[in-house]
Design a protein around this motif. Structure first.
Motif, short mmCIF file in Angstrom:
data_model
loop_
_atom_site.label_atom_id
_atom_site.label_comp_id
_atom_site.label_asym_id
_atom_site.label_seq_id
_atom_site.Cartn_x
_atom_site.Cartn_y
_atom_site.Cartn_z
N ASP A 160 39.62 38.98 40.05
CA ASP A 160 39.92 37.94 39.07
C ASP A 160 41.42 37.66 39.12
O ASP A 160 42.24 38.55 38.83
CB ASP A 160 39.52 38.38 37.66
N ASP A 162 44.64 35.45 37.82
CA ASP A 162 45.08 34.61 36.70
C ASP A 162 46.06 33.53 37.15
O ASP A 162 45.93 32.36 36.77
CB ASP A 162 45.74 35.47 35.62
N TYR A 163 47.06 33.92 37.93
CA TYR A 163 48.12 32.97 38.28
C TYR A 163 48.49 33.07 39.76
O TYR A 163 48.64 34.17 40.30
CB TYR A 163 49.38 33.23 37.44
#
Length: 287
Positions: A160, A162-163
């Motif tokens: 996963d 995020d950025y």
């Protein structure tokens, strides 16, 4: 009927008769800008209609809320109808003002100043919403550096994420580090035989968010540049409706659907342009 209303009626008629071509949209924008400079209530009342016609739903609602007579039943009913669009659409699906060559050059300069690399297949990822700006800054999961511009589109990986910063996407480091891709390599047009072009598209090009599985168009033996979400009004304003309908991908029923799409509606079009001949194509899906 005052002078503002007369001009609005004439411009609206021109807009509707031309099916929202670039000339009529530019004229509406010029009128909008002149109305915004006026303090006259009559001008502001007409500005509500111009905002609404150009799909600035939140601006139309906010302005009418501030100048309208709330004791007037007609005004209250209109505000009731406008409220849902204002809350859900905001101004996100406003018809864009047709760009001049000067506008396009300024956009390129702005992207360069912001440090956004050149993406051949996604030339303005900030404008399409693939990148977001953070004033505070976020930490890129790939390089660990603080970035004020980060990726907001799909990234297919086990982890996963995020950025991601633009530089890590452009260099391919993000895809390499997380063994991920920004576009499904099976959800693309046939006809591109160069494996390097596919690699650049799926590993070094920011993707876009569709209602369903994102699909990338190709033409002239190469993948096209993604330009953003559109509906029929936007295609007419860009004067490319005939181009996108001249496409063997779509049958007559689907072409009729394209002609009735609304940007942000249940049926959505995504605009692409061939890097070689300039032809415009769309992909279409539904929510």
């Amino acid at each position: 009927m005052n002078e503002y209303q007369e001009k609005y009626v004439a411009l609206k008629k021109q807009f509707e008769q031309s099916k929202g071509d670039s000339f009529s949209v530019t004229a509406l924008y010029d009128f909008k800008e002149s109305l915004e400079e006026s303090e006259a209530i009559a001008a502001k009342e007409v500005l509500v209609n111009v905002y609404d016609l150009l799909n600035y739903k939140k601006d139309a609602y906010d302005l009418l809320s501030s100048i309208g007579d709330l004791s007037d039943v007609k005004i209250k009913k209109r505000l009731g109808k406008m409220k849902e669009y204002a809350e859900n659409w905001r101004n996100d699906f406003a018809i864009s003002k047709p760009k001049t060559e000067e506008d396009i050059q300024k956009e390129k300069e702005m992207l360069a100043e912001l440090g956004i690399p050149t993406f051949k297949y996604h030339p303005n990822p900030l404008n399409t919403g693939a990148f977001e700006i953070s004033e505070e800054g976020v930490v890129c999961d790939c390089c660990g550096k603080v970035t004020h511009i980060y990726y907001e589109g799909p990234f297919y990986a086990v982890d996963d994420i995020d950025y991601l910063c633009p530089a890590c996407i452009a260099s391919g480091k993000a895809s390499e580090k997380f063994d991920g891709s920004f576009q499904d390599d099976y959800s693309v047009d046939d006809g591109v035989k160069d494996a390097e072009k596919l690699d650049e598209l799926i590993h070094r090009t920011p993707g876009y968010c569709g209602w369903q599985q994102e699909y990338w168009r190709a033409h002239c033996g190469d993948f096209c540049a993604y330009l953003g979400r559109v509906g029929a009004m936007e295609l007419q304003a860009l004067d490319v409706m005939d181009e996108v309908l001249d496409d063997p991908m779509w049958d007559d029923e689907q072409k009729e659907m394209i002609e009735n799409t609304v940007n942000g509606g249940h049926l959505q079009c995504y605009l692409f342009q061939c890097l070689h001949c300039g032809k415009h194509l769309v992909w279409m899906d539904c929510d």
